[in-house]
Design a protein around this motif. Sequence first.
Motif, PDB file in Angstrom:
ATOM      1  N   MET A  14      16.036  54.914  39.935  1.00  0.00           N
ATOM      2  CA  MET A  14      16.362  53.494  39.780  1.00  0.00           C
ATOM      3  C   MET A  14      15.105  52.631  39.836  1.00  0.00           C
ATOM      4  N   LYS A  15      14.148  53.008  40.674  1.00  0.00           N
ATOM      5  CA  LYS A  15      12.876  52.278  40.745  1.00  0.00           C
ATOM      6  C   LYS A  15      12.184  52.333  39.388  1.00  0.00           C
ATOM      7  N   ILE A  20      10.776  49.885  34.056  1.00  0.00           N
ATOM      8  CA  ILE A  20      10.827  49.993  32.600  1.00  0.00           C
ATOM      9  C   ILE A  20      11.572  48.815  31.979  1.00  0.00           C
ATOM     10  N   LEU A  21      12.680  48.411  32.591  1.00  0.00           N
ATOM     11  CA  LEU A  21      13.567  47.411  31.983  1.00  0.00           C
ATOM     12  C   LEU A  21      13.235  45.965  32.328  1.00  0.00           C
ATOM     13  N   THR A  22      12.385  45.734  33.313  1.00  0.00           N
ATOM     14  CA  THR A  22      12.114  44.367  33.734  1.00  0.00           C
ATOM     15  C   THR A  22      11.408  43.565  32.654  1.00  0.00           C
ATOM     16  N   ARG A  23      11.581  42.268  32.743  1.00  0.00           N
ATOM     17  CA  ARG A  23      10.822  41.364  31.886  1.00  0.00           C
ATOM     18  C   ARG A  23       9.692  40.708  32.674  1.00  0.00           C
ATOM     19  N   ASP A  24       9.569  41.101  33.943  1.00  0.00           N
ATOM     20  CA  ASP A  24       8.488  40.591  34.777  1.00  0.00           C
ATOM     21  C   ASP A  24       7.163  41.168  34.286  1.00  0.00           C
ATOM     22  N   PRO A  25       6.069  40.444  34.503  1.00  0.00           N
ATOM     23  CA  PRO A  25       4.764  40.972  34.106  1.00  0.00           C
ATOM     24  C   PRO A  25       4.403  42.211  34.924  1.00  0.00           C
ATOM     25  N   GLU A  26       3.503  43.011  34.409  1.00  0.00           N
ATOM     26  CA  GLU A  26       3.022  44.213  35.100  1.00  0.00           C
ATOM     27  C   GLU A  26       2.614  43.861  36.524  1.00  0.00           C
ATOM     28  N   GLY A  27       3.108  44.641  37.480  1.00  0.00           N
ATOM     29  CA  GLY A  27       2.779  44.397  38.879  1.00  0.00           C
ATOM     30  C   GLY A  27       3.694  43.380  39.548  1.00  0.00           C
ATOM     31  N   GLY A  28       4.653  42.847  38.795  1.00  0.00           N
ATOM     32  CA  GLY A  28       5.590  41.865  39.345  1.00  0.00           C
ATOM     33  C   GLY A  28       6.697  42.531  40.139  1.00  0.00           C
ATOM     34  N   ALA A  29       7.738  41.765  40.417  1.00  0.00           N
ATOM     35  CA  ALA A  29       8.841  42.234  41.271  1.00  0.00           C
ATOM     36  C   ALA A  29       9.735  43.280  40.595  1.00  0.00           C
ATOM     37  N   ALA A  30       9.601  43.456  39.283  1.00  0.00           N
ATOM     38  CA  ALA A  30      10.405  44.420  38.519  1.00  0.00           C
ATOM     39  C   ALA A  30      11.898  44.149  38.677  1.00  0.00           C
ATOM     40  N   ILE A  63      23.654  45.878  47.563  1.00  0.00           N
ATOM     41  CA  ILE A  63      22.693  45.427  46.556  1.00  0.00           C
ATOM     42  C   ILE A  63      23.161  44.126  45.911  1.00  0.00           C
ATOM     43  N   GLN A  64      24.454  44.023  45.646  1.00  0.00           N
ATOM     44  CA  GLN A  64      24.976  42.807  45.029  1.00  0.00           C
ATOM     45  C   GLN A  64      24.783  41.602  45.942  1.00  0.00           C
ATOM     46  N   GLU A  65      24.970  41.786  47.245  1.00  0.00           N
ATOM     47  CA  GLU A  65      24.737  40.690  48.194  1.00  0.00           C
ATOM     48  C   GLU A  65      23.295  40.202  48.105  1.00  0.00           C
ATOM     49  N   GLN A  66      22.352  41.140  48.035  1.00  0.00           N
ATOM     50  CA  GLN A  66      20.938  40.769  47.905  1.00  0.00           C
ATOM     51  C   GLN A  66      20.680  40.092  46.556  1.00  0.00           C
ATOM     52  N   ALA A  67      21.244  40.647  45.494  1.00  0.00           N
ATOM     53  CA  ALA A  67      21.034  40.089  44.156  1.00  0.00           C
ATOM     54  C   ALA A  67      21.588  38.667  44.064  1.00  0.00           C
ATOM     55  N   ASN A  68      22.707  38.411  44.730  1.00  0.00           N
ATOM     56  CA  ASN A  68      23.296  37.070  44.699  1.00  0.00           C
ATOM     57  C   ASN A  68      22.355  36.024  45.279  1.00  0.00           C
ATOM     58  N   LYS A  69      21.476  36.441  46.176  1.00  0.00           N
ATOM     59  CA  LYS A  69      20.496  35.527  46.773  1.00  0.00           C
ATOM     60  C   LYS A  69      19.301  35.289  45.850  1.00  0.00           C
ATOM     61  N   HIS A  70      19.222  36.070  44.757  1.00  0.00           N
ATOM     62  CA  HIS A  70      18.094  36.005  43.825  1.00  0.00           C
ATOM     63  C   HIS A  70      18.589  35.818  42.392  1.00  0.00           C
ATOM     64  N   SER A  71      19.530  34.907  42.235  1.00  0.00           N
ATOM     65  CA  SER A  71      20.056  34.558  40.901  1.00  0.00           C
ATOM     66  C   SER A  71      20.607  35.764  40.144  1.00  0.00           C
ATOM     67  N   GLY A  72      21.217  36.706  40.873  1.00  0.00           N
ATOM     68  CA  GLY A  72      21.847  37.856  40.234  1.00  0.00           C
ATOM     69  C   GLY A  72      20.890  38.963  39.844  1.00  0.00           C
ATOM     70  N   MET A  73      19.653  38.871  40.321  1.00  0.00           N
ATOM     71  CA  MET A  73      18.643  39.870  39.964  1.00  0.00           C
ATOM     72  C   MET A  73      18.399  40.833  41.124  1.00  0.00           C
ATOM     73  N   LEU A  75      15.855  43.352  42.950  1.00  0.00           N
ATOM     74  CA  LEU A  75      14.431  43.632  43.119  1.00  0.00           C
ATOM     75  C   LEU A  75      14.297  45.011  43.748  1.00  0.00           C
ATOM     76  N   ILE A  76      13.231  45.702  43.437  1.00  0.00           N
ATOM     77  CA  ILE A  76      13.025  47.049  43.976  1.00  0.00           C
ATOM     78  C   ILE A  76      13.085  47.036  45.493  1.00  0.00           C
ATOM     79  N   ARG A  77      12.582  45.989  46.113  1.00  0.00           N
ATOM     80  CA  ARG A  77      12.578  45.944  47.574  1.00  0.00           C
ATOM     81  C   ARG A  77      13.987  45.855  48.168  1.00  0.00           C
ATOM     82  N   HIS A  78      14.989  45.566  47.354  1.00  0.00           N
ATOM     83  CA  HIS A  78      16.371  45.527  47.839  1.00  0.00           C
ATOM     84  C   HIS A  78      16.886  46.916  48.193  1.00  0.00           C
ATOM     85  N   PHE A  79      16.259  47.939  47.648  1.00  0.00           N
ATOM     86  CA  PHE A  79      16.704  49.292  47.955  1.00  0.00           C
ATOM     87  C   PHE A  79      15.540  50.135  48.381  1.00  0.00           C
TER      88      PHE A  79
END
Length: 79
Positions: A14-15, A20-30, A63-73, A75-79
């Motif tokens: 999943m990491k 691979i799927l993120t639109r964040d820049p390289e080194g971002g939150a993914a 994970i959904q609870e964490q994502a809800n705090k980040h506009s439905g996104m 982040l790798i650090r959530h897991f």
Amino acid sequence: ISCWNPLQSLLSSMKHACEILTRDPEGGAARIPFETFSFLYLYLASIDGEISKAETETFLLEIQEQANKHSGMVLIRHF
């Protein structure tokens, strides 16, 4: 002797998927949308067959609870 852990293997996959799927820049939150994360996680967990449905559902709710705090996104650090 090392023990293979199906959950760790799945989380590693999943990491990589997030990176691979993120639109964040390289080194971002993914970040990726929860819907995408959930779809991939359910698919991979079903293929693995070693992670119970209850464990999968509990994990995704957390994970959904964490994502809800980040506009439905997710982040790798959530897991």
